[in-house]
Motif scaffolding. Structure first.
Motif, mmCIF file in Angstrom:
data_model
loop_
_atom_site.group_PDB
_atom_site.id
_atom_site.type_symbol
_atom_site.label_atom_id
_atom_site.label_comp_id
_atom_site.label_asym_id
_atom_site.label_seq_id
_atom_site.Cartn_x
_atom_site.Cartn_y
_atom_site.Cartn_z
ATOM 1 N N THR A 227 0.833 -1.200 0.000
ATOM 2 C CA THR A 227 0.000 0.000 0.000
ATOM 3 C C THR A 227 0.867 1.248 0.000
ATOM 4 O OG1 THR A 227 -1.724 -1.170 1.235
ATOM 5 C CG2 THR A 227 -1.830 1.228 1.245
ATOM 6 N N SER A 351 -10.168 3.421 -0.114
ATOM 7 C CA SER A 351 -9.139 2.405 -0.260
ATOM 8 C C SER A 351 -9.794 1.034 -0.337
ATOM 9 C CB SER A 351 -8.179 2.452 0.935
ATOM 10 O OG SER A 351 -7.246 1.396 0.890
ATOM 11 N N SER A 353 -8.737 -3.426 -1.600
ATOM 12 C CA SER A 353 -7.795 -4.393 -2.153
ATOM 13 C C SER A 353 -8.514 -5.235 -3.192
ATOM 14 C CB SER A 353 -7.227 -5.295 -1.051
ATOM 15 O OG SER A 353 -6.475 -4.529 -0.125
ATOM 16 N N ASN A 389 -3.456 0.333 -3.604
ATOM 17 C CA ASN A 389 -3.080 -0.974 -3.064
ATOM 18 C C ASN A 389 -2.700 -1.902 -4.213
ATOM 19 O OD1 ASN A 389 -3.695 -1.083 -0.025
ATOM 20 N ND2 ASN A 389 -5.522 -0.125 -0.871
#
Length: 421
Positions: A227, A351, A353, A389
């Motif tokens: 990250t 954010s 993933s 990420n």
């Protein structure tokens, strides 16, 4: 002598596909590269281009009927040639597979050695509608209509001869009946809350493919994550200047793609895929871009991103995204590459993933750019920060390589003039 054109492997590991629409007709001359059909798989609808020159002698595949990869779908003769009749055995071998029809039956006639191939499928495909008129719809369309609660007699077909094809259903709202429309009465012997009403939405082919591929990726590929928070004040200023000087607008995502490509060139050990027997390293940079479409997600590939200017990237991404949403992508546009980019910043996501898109070894998840407190030369100030990420395949990329790649990417994003050089 006619040449058989066979169902291609439109997507990796596909075992069958469906001709959604023929784009050619019998007697039409075709050349290599001409689009001849729209082929539907469990992931997308793509255009299939001719791989030979000639004249279409016969269309063997019925739209809407699943055909195994490698089975004949059409006959093509050389221009000026006349197709010679085949014997019964050859005709049977060339007949398209129809899992919803009875097995083909060879009927002897009074004029040997001629035979006739018949099936029950033709009768079902042209079954009369309730108003006495013939209703032309493929078996796939009938199945989907039943799942979605659609009365086919109310649908206008846009396929050949007025046939109802899948795209006609996709334009309609889903009206599938509720599986459990009522709430069961609570049992006096139990104090549990009564079950709430619900309904099941049938899985589309695309949704099944996404579920299968991403489950396979998450359970068989060893993911690890890196990250970084990127200051993007300078990038946003440069973007405003570029867009003020040009009628075609450049997005933040276009800058991201160019920075990703530059980092892959600087750190070639990250521009790889794992093949099982080797780590394949690429000399050029092809990047897949996640595009949200109705009912799922597609990842068309932008070629040679490292050598494209920002305007070229913007043009190609816009074209691919538009055709992805219209179901007009070609087979080769969904294949290749070593890296993916998924951007949810436009939805305000700070954010996230992402799951790797096999066989790619990296995918960058891009969040929204937002103002945050930052420290500059020991003093607290406000800056615009974007969190990214990286998900990486540990079979092909080590942690140190991922860290080097992220450093190269961040440096470009925070010094955007280097992206233009």
């Amino acid at each position: 002598m006619a040449t058989l054109m066979r169902m291609p492997e439109v997507l990796a590991n596909a075992t069958e596909a469906v001709i959604q629409t023929w784009l050619v007709s019998v007697g039409q001359e075709i050349a290599v590269g001409d689009p001849i059909a729209e082929i539907e798989t469990d992931k997308a609808v793509v255009e299939y281009a001719a791989e030979m020159d000639g004249t279409v002698a016969e269309l063997l595949a019925e739209p809407g009927v699943p055909i195994a990869v490698g089975d004949p779908i059409a006959k093509v003769t050389r221009i000026g040639e006349v197709d010679e009749p085949e014997d019964a055995e050859s005709a049977l071998a060339a007949a398209p597979r129809d899992p919803e029809s009875a097995a083909p039956v060879l009927e002897d006639t009074d004029d040997p050695p001629q035979r006739v191939v018949t099936t029950m499928a033709a009768e079902r495909r042209s079954a009369p509608a309730g108003n006495g008129h013939r209703l032309f719809a493929t078996p796939l369309v009938r199945k989907l209509a039943g799942e979605r609660g659609i009365d086919l007699t109310t649908v206008t077909g846009t396929g050949p001869g007025g046939r109802i094809v899948r795209r006609d259903l996709d334009r309609l709202p889903v009206t599938a009946p509720m599986e459990n429309p009522t709430t069961p009465a609570p049992s006096q012997a139990s104090s549990a809350e009564p079950e709430r009403p619900y309904h099941d939405v049938p899985l589309s082919g695309m949704r099944r493919a996404i579920a299968r591929r991403l489950t396979e990726s998450k359970t068989t590929v060893p993911h690890f994550y890196v990250t970084a928070d990127c200051r993007v004040d300078a990038l946003l200023d440069l973007r405003r200047s570029v867009n003020a000087a040009d009628t075609y607008k450049i997005s933040v995502n276009d800058f991201v793609l160019k920075a990703v490509a530059g980092a892959l060139v600087e750190v070639p050990e990250a521009n790889v895929i794992f093949t099982g027997d080797a780590i394949r390293q690429f000399s050029g940079v092809d990047i897949a871009v996640a595009v949200a479409v109705e009912g799922g997600l597609l990842t068309p590939v932008v070629r040679d991103v490292d050598s494209l200017p920002l305007s070229g990237i913007a043009t190609r991404v816009a074209d691919l995204a538009e055709r992805a949403r219209a179901g007009k992508l070609k087979q080769q546009e969904l294949e290749g590459g070593s890296f993916s980019v998924s951007n949810l910043g436009m939805y305000g996501v700070g954010s996230f993933s992402a799951i790797l898109n096999p066989p790619h070894s990296g995918i960058l998840a891009v969040g929204a750019a937002a103002q945050r407190p930052v420290v500059v030369d020991g003093a607290l100030t406000v800056g615009t920060v974007m969190t990214v990420n990286l998900s990486a395949d540990h079979r092909a990329i080590d942690g140190s390589v991922a860290a080097q790649w992220m450093s190269a990417f961040t440096r470009r994003i925070e010094n955007p003039l280097t992206i233009l050089i």
